[in-house]
Design an enzyme around this catalytic site. Structure first.
Site, PDB file in Angstrom:
ATOM      1  N   LYS A   1       1.728  -3.819   6.397  1.00  0.00           N
ATOM      2  CA  LYS A   1       2.446  -3.537   5.264  1.00  0.00           C
ATOM      3  C   LYS A   1       3.793  -3.720   4.930  1.00  0.00           C
ATOM      4  O   LYS A   1       4.604  -4.897   4.634  1.00  0.00           O
ATOM      5  CB  LYS A   1       1.963  -2.974   4.341  1.00  0.00           C
ATOM      6  CG  LYS A   1       0.028  -2.847   4.332  1.00  0.00           C
ATOM      7  CD  LYS A   1      -0.202  -4.097   3.867  1.00  0.00           C
ATOM      8  CE  LYS A   1      -1.468  -4.186   3.519  1.00  0.00           C
ATOM      9  NZ  LYS A   1      -1.971  -5.586   2.552  1.00  0.00           N
TER      10      LYS A   1
ATOM     11  N   SER B   1       0.995  -1.182   0.120  1.00  0.00           N
ATOM     12  CA  SER B   1       0.210   0.261  -0.282  1.00  0.00           C
ATOM     13  C   SER B   1       0.508   1.272   0.105  1.00  0.00           C
ATOM     14  O   SER B   1       1.987   1.338   0.406  1.00  0.00           O
ATOM     15  CB  SER B   1      -0.653  -0.409   1.168  1.00  0.00           C
ATOM     16  OG  SER B   1      -1.548   1.136   1.431  1.00  0.00           O
TER      17      SER B   1
ATOM     18  N   TYR C   1      -2.198  -1.223  10.405  1.00  0.00           N
ATOM     19  CA  TYR C   1      -2.382  -1.853   9.947  1.00  0.00           C
ATOM     20  C   TYR C   1      -0.827  -1.681   8.801  1.00  0.00           C
ATOM     21  O   TYR C   1      -0.379  -2.074   7.972  1.00  0.00           O
ATOM     22  CB  TYR C   1      -3.604  -1.050   8.833  1.00  0.00           C
ATOM     23  CG  TYR C   1      -3.290  -1.659   7.469  1.00  0.00           C
ATOM     24  CD1 TYR C   1      -3.570  -2.854   6.630  1.00  0.00           C
ATOM     25  CD2 TYR C   1      -3.173  -0.727   6.602  1.00  0.00           C
ATOM     26  CE1 TYR C   1      -4.069  -2.745   5.574  1.00  0.00           C
ATOM     27  CE2 TYR C   1      -3.523  -0.254   4.872  1.00  0.00           C
ATOM     28  CZ  TYR C   1      -3.543  -1.802   4.631  1.00  0.00           C
ATOM     29  OH  TYR C   1      -3.918  -1.564   3.567  1.00  0.00           O
TER      30      TYR C   1
HETATM   31  P1  NAD Z   1     -10.698  -7.292   1.011  1.00  0.00           P
HETATM   32  O1  NAD Z   1     -11.377  -7.395   3.039  1.00  0.00           O
HETATM   33  O2  NAD Z   1     -12.339  -7.251   0.489  1.00  0.00           O
HETATM   34  O3  NAD Z   1      -9.646  -8.365   1.017  1.00  0.00           O
HETATM   35  C1  NAD Z   1      -9.605  -9.064   1.990  1.00  0.00           C
HETATM   36  C2  NAD Z   1      -9.658 -11.090   2.287  1.00  0.00           C
HETATM   37  O4  NAD Z   1      -8.793 -11.439   2.631  1.00  0.00           O
HETATM   38  C3  NAD Z   1     -11.600 -10.350   2.387  1.00  0.00           C
HETATM   39  O5  NAD Z   1     -12.567 -11.764   1.507  1.00  0.00           O
HETATM   40  C4  NAD Z   1     -10.956 -11.733   3.837  1.00  0.00           C
HETATM   41  O6  NAD Z   1     -12.405 -12.021   4.063  1.00  0.00           O
HETATM   42  C5  NAD Z   1      -9.986 -12.523   3.274  1.00  0.00           C
HETATM   43  N1  NAD Z   1      -9.437 -12.754   4.159  1.00  0.00           N
HETATM   44  C6  NAD Z   1      -8.390 -12.010   5.823  1.00  0.00           C
HETATM   45  N2  NAD Z   1      -8.121 -12.846   6.602  1.00  0.00           N
HETATM   46  C7  NAD Z   1      -7.858 -13.693   5.786  1.00  0.00           C
HETATM   47  C8  NAD Z   1      -7.475 -14.903   6.336  1.00  0.00           C
HETATM   48  N3  NAD Z   1      -6.830 -15.224   7.698  1.00  0.00           N
HETATM   49  N4  NAD Z   1      -7.299 -16.843   5.489  1.00  0.00           N
HETATM   50  C9  NAD Z   1      -8.098 -16.586   4.396  1.00  0.00           C
HETATM   51  N5  NAD Z   1      -8.536 -15.054   4.442  1.00  0.00           N
HETATM   52  C10 NAD Z   1      -8.832 -14.095   4.878  1.00  0.00           C
HETATM   53  O7  NAD Z   1      -9.952  -6.254   0.827  1.00  0.00           O
HETATM   54  P2  NAD Z   1      -9.415  -5.488  -0.606  1.00  0.00           P
HETATM   55  O8  NAD Z   1     -10.353  -3.742  -0.583  1.00  0.00           O
HETATM   56  O9  NAD Z   1      -9.720  -6.457  -1.208  1.00  0.00           O
HETATM   57  O10 NAD Z   1      -8.013  -5.586  -0.410  1.00  0.00           O
HETATM   58  C11 NAD Z   1      -7.370  -6.262  -0.105  1.00  0.00           C
HETATM   59  C12 NAD Z   1      -5.832  -5.834   0.073  1.00  0.00           C
HETATM   60  O11 NAD Z   1      -5.337  -5.315  -0.450  1.00  0.00           O
HETATM   61  C13 NAD Z   1      -5.346  -6.223   1.195  1.00  0.00           C
HETATM   62  O12 NAD Z   1      -3.706  -7.115   1.454  1.00  0.00           O
HETATM   63  C14 NAD Z   1      -5.487  -4.842   1.383  1.00  0.00           C
HETATM   64  O13 NAD Z   1      -4.879  -4.837   2.889  1.00  0.00           O
HETATM   65  C15 NAD Z   1      -4.490  -4.401   0.331  1.00  0.00           C
HETATM   66  N6  NAD Z   1      -5.246  -3.087   0.114  1.00  0.00           N
HETATM   67  C16 NAD Z   1      -6.413  -2.362  -0.101  1.00  0.00           C
HETATM   68  C17 NAD Z   1      -6.638  -0.985  -0.495  1.00  0.00           C
HETATM   69  C18 NAD Z   1      -7.941  -0.035  -0.388  1.00  0.00           C
HETATM   70  O14 NAD Z   1      -8.311   0.627  -0.572  1.00  0.00           O
HETATM   71  N7  NAD Z   1      -9.093  -1.601  -0.618  1.00  0.00           N
HETATM   72  C19 NAD Z   1      -5.506   0.191  -0.322  1.00  0.00           C
HETATM   73  C20 NAD Z   1      -3.830  -1.017  -0.777  1.00  0.00           C
HETATM   74  C21 NAD Z   1      -4.216  -2.291  -0.049  1.00  0.00           C
HETATM   75  N1  UFG Z   2     -12.633  11.258   3.096  1.00  0.00           N
HETATM   76  C1  UFG Z   2     -14.068  12.000   3.464  1.00  0.00           C
HETATM   77  N2  UFG Z   2     -14.307  11.684   4.061  1.00  0.00           N
HETATM   78  C2  UFG Z   2     -15.336  10.670   4.423  1.00  0.00           C
HETATM   79  C3  UFG Z   2     -14.057   9.604   3.977  1.00  0.00           C
HETATM   80  C4  UFG Z   2     -12.636   9.813   3.405  1.00  0.00           C
HETATM   81  O1  UFG Z   2     -13.086  13.019   3.785  1.00  0.00           O
HETATM   82  O2  UFG Z   2     -15.773   9.782   4.622  1.00  0.00           O
HETATM   83  C5  UFG Z   2     -11.439  11.636   2.757  1.00  0.00           C
HETATM   84  C6  UFG Z   2     -10.300  11.735   3.606  1.00  0.00           C
HETATM   85  O3  UFG Z   2      -9.206  12.478   4.268  1.00  0.00           O
HETATM   86  C7  UFG Z   2      -9.250  11.373   2.613  1.00  0.00           C
HETATM   87  C8  UFG Z   2      -9.543  10.962   1.376  1.00  0.00           C
HETATM   88  O4  UFG Z   2     -11.057  11.345   1.704  1.00  0.00           O
HETATM   89  O5  UFG Z   2      -8.361  12.715   2.348  1.00  0.00           O
HETATM   90  C9  UFG Z   2      -9.538   9.814   0.915  1.00  0.00           C
HETATM   91  O6  UFG Z   2      -9.404   8.968   2.355  1.00  0.00           O
HETATM   92  P1  UFG Z   2      -9.863   6.980   2.169  1.00  0.00           P
HETATM   93  O7  UFG Z   2     -10.369   6.860   3.330  1.00  0.00           O
HETATM   94  O8  UFG Z   2     -10.796   6.428   0.891  1.00  0.00           O
HETATM   95  O9  UFG Z   2      -8.564   6.592   1.479  1.00  0.00           O
HETATM   96  P2  UFG Z   2      -6.848   6.530   2.083  1.00  0.00           P
HETATM   97  O10 UFG Z   2      -6.041   7.481   1.773  1.00  0.00           O
HETATM   98  O11 UFG Z   2      -7.321   7.583   4.024  1.00  0.00           O
HETATM   99  O12 UFG Z   2      -6.426   5.555   2.375  1.00  0.00           O
HETATM  100  C10 UFG Z   2      -7.068   4.417   1.209  1.00  0.00           C
HETATM  101  C11 UFG Z   2      -6.693   2.876   2.322  1.00  0.00           C
HETATM  102  C12 UFG Z   2      -5.502   2.159   2.880  1.00  0.00           C
HETATM  103  C13 UFG Z   2      -4.704   2.833   2.292  1.00  0.00           C
HETATM  104  C14 UFG Z   2      -4.470   3.979   1.198  1.00  0.00           C
HETATM  105  C15 UFG Z   2      -3.625   3.871   0.616  1.00  0.00           C
HETATM  106  O13 UFG Z   2      -7.920   3.012   3.851  1.00  0.00           O
HETATM  107  O14 UFG Z   2      -5.747   1.666   3.530  1.00  0.00           O
HETATM  108  O15 UFG Z   2      -5.551   4.109   0.997  1.00  0.00           O
HETATM  109  O16 UFG Z   2      -3.264   3.536  -0.490  1.00  0.00           O
HETATM  110  F1  UFG Z   2      -3.394   2.576   2.938  1.00  0.00           F
END
Ligand code: NAD
Ligand code: UFG
Length: 352
Positions: free
Chosen positions: A155, A126, A151
């Site tokens: 990572k 991330s 969290y």
């Molecule tokens: P998500 O929660 O939708 O998907 C993660 C999946 O992993 C879920 O389906 C959950 O049930 C499964 N899981 C968790 N722990 C488990 C375990 N012990 N055994 C088996 N399954 C398990 O999340 P996502 O948004 O699809 O994100 C996927 C990955 O990308 C995550 O590692 C997250 O940290 C990373 N990531 C996400 C974002 C974002 O904004 N969505 C940004 C940066 C990184």
């Molecule tokens: N924000 C609002 N209102 C909301 C939610 C968010 O104003 O209800 C703003 C935040 O302050 C920020 C922007 O919208 O300025 C984006 O916020 P998000 O929560 O959508 O995303 P972040 O950048 O905070 O974080 C996300 C994931 C993290 C990941 C990061 C970088 O939640 O897990 O992107 O990948 F690490």
């Protein structure tokens, strides 16, 4: 050589979209998910989109014997590790389950890979590993920042664990993908992001306001050092992100050792610009209220995505309007997401 890819966390938001793109490119995804944060319906929908049956193990990666059996049975060529807990705020309140689930799951997977001769892994990292950047755009060489929450620390730690494993075993190939802000949904409207309860992230919240489930978007701060004072992020369409994994799998075939890539578009949009784009997508106004800053938030984060293009031939194709239109289609076709699903207790909860 086979085309089998273990997709750990494949029922989740990014995993389900990635399984579609893997199937489109002739790979065979093997989904493992304990459905902690997802619904089995997502896997069924991927089958509908692709017309292919998916091998799906409802299993917990913390359960080593089951994982062992799956690897023995499937003998995958590669693993994509999406599984983990991902809620920043919750990780501050409950750090232990975050460290336990995210780190032990990863180590169990790596151990089974080694035992079964599987040498290729892609890990979902991330932009959070950069902390509060001194300079944008962020390149892969930008310093690892002071990550402010457990969290994000999982990572950073996993990146280091995988780098050490690769260093000790030169036959291993590791691609660390640092995602910026994935949003949007598959254009069919059949799969998308389905947060339980109040969405933590901006676009899922905006989507629920757009369909009338919530009253107004809460904008967290308009006094940042950005053009309109609201936070700026590099939003990337989840389908582009999914295709980045296919590009990374191709890269793995070159035995590249350890590689790190930013996956973003390189464009930053403010919170107010996102709300405006969403208004264009849904065709009506989206009410919002300005509130105080959210603790731990940074002003601006966007990347330089050049390295992924130069080395993997991947770049994002879809823009902010596509992202909002596809998000809105998913949200209006599925106002309740995939419906209620069992949300088992968090690993190592206080109750256990
Ligand atoms: P998500 O929660 O939708 O998907 C993660 C999946 O992993 C879920 O389906 C959950 O049930 C499964 N899981 C968790 N722990 C488990 C375990 N012990 N055994 C088996 N399954 C398990 O999340 P996502 O948004 O699809 O994100 C996927 C990955 O990308 C995550 O590692 C997250 O940290 C990373 N990531 C996400 C974002 C974002 O904004 N969505 C940004 C940066 C990184
Ligand atoms: N924000 C609002 N209102 C909301 C939610 C968010 O104003 O209800 C703003 C935040 O302050 C920020 C922007 O919208 O300025 C984006 O916020 P998000 O929560 O959508 O995303 P972040 O950048 O905070 O974080 C996300 C994931 C993290 C990941 C990061 C970088 O939640 O897990 O992107 O990948 F690490």
């Amino acid at each position: 050589m086979n085309n089998k890819v273990i997709v750990a966390g494949g029922a989740g938001y990014i995993g389900s979209h990635t399984m579609v793109e893997l199937i489109n490119e002739g790979y065979e995804p093997i989904c493992i998910d304990n459905l902690y944060n997802s619904s089995p319906e997502a896997v069924k929908r991927v089958e509908i989109i692709t017309g292919k049956k998916i091998r799906f193990y409802e299993a917990d990666l913390l359960n080593k014997p089951i994982l062992h059996d799956i690897f023995k049975e499937e003998r995958p060529e590669s693993v994509i590790m999406f599984a983990g807990y991902k809620a920043v705020g919750e990780s501050v309140e409950k750090p232990l389950p975050y460290y336990y689930n995210n780190l032990i799951s990863l180590m169990n997977v790596c151990d089974e890979m080694k035992k079964n001769g599987c040498r290729n892994i892609i890990f979902s990292s991330s932009a959070t590993v950069y902390g509060d950047p001194e300079r944008v755009p962020l390149t892969e060489e930008s310093p690892d920042g002071r990550v402010t929450n457990p969290y994000g620390r999982t990572k950073s730690m996993i990146e280091k664990i995988l780098a050490d494993i690769q260093k000790a075993d030169k036959d291993m190939n590791v691609v660390l993908l640092r995602y910026f802000n994935p949003i949007g949904a598959h254009e069919s409207g059949l799969i998308g992001e389905d947060p339980q309860g109040i969405p933590n992230n901006l676009v899922p919240y905006v989507a629920q306001v757009a369909v009338g489930k919530r009253e107004a978007v809460h904008v967290f701060g308009n006094d940042y050092d950005t053009p309109d004072g609201t936070g700026v992020r590099d939003y990337i369409h989840v389908v582009d992100l999914a295709r980045g994994h296919v590009a990374a799998l191709r890269k793995l075939k070159e035995n590249p050792g350890l590689k790190i890539y930013n996956l973003g578009t390189g464009n930053g949009y403010s919170v107010l610009e996102v709300i405006k784009a969403y208004e264009r997508a849904c065709g009506h106004e989206i009410p919002y209220v300005i509130e105080g800053r959210r603790p731990g938030d940074i002003a601006t984060s966007y990347c330089d995505p050049q390295k992924a293009f130069l080395e993997m031939g991947w770049k994002a194709e879809l823009g902010i309007n596509d992202m909002c239109m596809d998000s809105y289609r998913w949200q209006s076709m599925n106002p309740e997401g995939y419906g209620d699903y069992a949300h088992p207790p968090i690993a190592l909860s206080e109750e256990s």
